[in-house]
Design a protein around this motif. Structure first.
Motif, short mmCIF file in Angstrom:
data_model
loop_
_atom_site.label_atom_id
_atom_site.label_comp_id
_atom_site.label_asym_id
_atom_site.label_seq_id
_atom_site.Cartn_x
_atom_site.Cartn_y
_atom_site.Cartn_z
N ALA A 7 10.20 46.19 -31.96
CA ALA A 7 11.08 45.71 -31.02
C ALA A 7 11.28 44.12 -31.19
O ALA A 7 12.34 43.49 -30.68
CB ALA A 7 10.70 46.11 -29.67
N ASP A 8 10.45 43.53 -31.97
CA ASP A 8 10.21 42.16 -31.87
C ASP A 8 11.12 41.57 -32.99
O ASP A 8 10.79 41.62 -34.08
CB ASP A 8 8.89 41.59 -32.05
CG ASP A 8 8.72 39.96 -31.98
OD1 ASP A 8 9.84 39.30 -31.73
OD2 ASP A 8 7.59 39.54 -31.78
N PRO A 9 12.25 40.95 -32.61
CA PRO A 9 13.05 40.38 -33.41
C PRO A 9 12.65 39.06 -34.37
O PRO A 9 13.04 38.86 -35.42
CB PRO A 9 14.32 39.86 -32.86
CG PRO A 9 14.03 39.78 -31.42
CD PRO A 9 12.89 40.78 -31.33
N ALA A 10 11.36 38.64 -33.93
CA ALA A 10 10.71 37.70 -34.62
C ALA A 10 9.91 38.15 -35.94
O ALA A 10 9.78 37.56 -36.74
CB ALA A 10 9.95 36.82 -33.76
N VAL A 11 9.53 39.33 -35.71
CA VAL A 11 8.86 40.08 -36.96
C VAL A 11 9.88 40.16 -37.96
O VAL A 11 11.25 40.67 -37.79
CB VAL A 11 8.33 41.44 -36.44
CG1 VAL A 11 7.56 42.09 -37.69
CG2 VAL A 11 7.09 41.09 -35.52
N PRO A 12 9.59 39.72 -39.31
CA PRO A 12 10.44 40.06 -40.38
C PRO A 12 11.31 41.61 -40.44
O PRO A 12 10.47 42.53 -40.16
CB PRO A 12 9.91 39.68 -41.60
CG PRO A 12 8.86 38.62 -41.15
CD PRO A 12 8.27 39.38 -39.74
N ARG A 13 12.46 41.69 -40.84
CA ARG A 13 13.24 42.98 -41.13
C ARG A 13 12.26 43.90 -41.75
O ARG A 13 11.90 44.96 -41.43
CB ARG A 13 14.54 42.73 -41.38
CG ARG A 13 15.48 42.33 -40.50
CD ARG A 13 16.73 42.56 -40.94
NE ARG A 13 17.42 43.59 -41.17
CZ ARG A 13 18.16 44.06 -40.04
NH1 ARG A 13 18.27 43.40 -38.80
NH2 ARG A 13 18.56 45.50 -40.10
N ASP A 14 11.83 43.39 -43.16
CA ASP A 14 10.91 44.28 -43.82
C ASP A 14 9.80 44.73 -43.36
O ASP A 14 9.15 45.83 -43.28
CB ASP A 14 10.69 43.71 -45.22
CG ASP A 14 10.06 42.31 -45.21
OD1 ASP A 14 9.99 41.69 -44.16
OD2 ASP A 14 9.43 42.03 -46.28
N ALA A 15 8.95 43.87 -42.66
CA ALA A 15 7.75 44.21 -41.94
C ALA A 15 8.21 45.24 -40.52
O ALA A 15 7.32 46.17 -40.26
CB ALA A 15 6.84 43.17 -41.21
N ARG A 16 9.18 45.23 -40.11
CA ARG A 16 9.81 45.89 -39.15
C ARG A 16 9.88 47.50 -39.56
O ARG A 16 9.83 48.34 -39.22
CB ARG A 16 10.71 45.36 -38.21
CG ARG A 16 10.38 44.04 -37.37
CD ARG A 16 11.46 43.60 -36.48
NE ARG A 16 12.13 44.31 -35.98
CZ ARG A 16 13.53 44.16 -35.65
NH1 ARG A 16 14.20 43.21 -36.06
NH2 ARG A 16 14.25 44.95 -34.99
#
Length: 106
Positions: free
Chosen positions: A39-48
């Motif tokens: 849920a953390d938008p600070a985490v890169p999209r690919d990692a999410r």
């Protein structure tokens, strides 16, 4: 509708109640670990997207059908960059699954 499909869980664990408890506990721990990072938008999209993929696999392993479907949708949207990621719906589905697991342990 149940958050955890007992027939799916039984199929995954071969009917072994101790193994079922163990995989449910592992799934609950993964949910608690993965969901905040997903849920953390600070985490890169690919990692999410990778986190959503992991959650999808874990959910499939315990019969958490709705969690699996929503994690799949989240992964797809994160990978292709289209549409909103259904994090709130996924969080609700995870909460239902965790409540069911806790109730079964009581």
């Amino acid at each position: 509708m149940q958050a955890i499909d007992p027939a799916e869980l039984d199929a995954q664990t071969g009917g072994d109640a101790d193994l079922a408890r163990e995989v449910l506990d592992l799934f609950a721990g993964q949910c608690r670990s993965i969901l905040p990072r997903l849920a953390d938008p600070a985490v890169p999209r690919d990692a999410r997207a990778d986190l959503a993929h992991t959650l999808k696999g874990s959910a499939a392993g315990v019969g958490a059908v709705r969690v699996r479907a929503l994690a799949d949708a989240a992964e797809a949207r994160l990978r292709d960059g289209t549409g909103p990621v259904p994090v709130d719906d996924l969080a609700d589905a995870v909460a239902q699954a965790l409540a069911e697991i806790a109730e079964a342990r009581a």
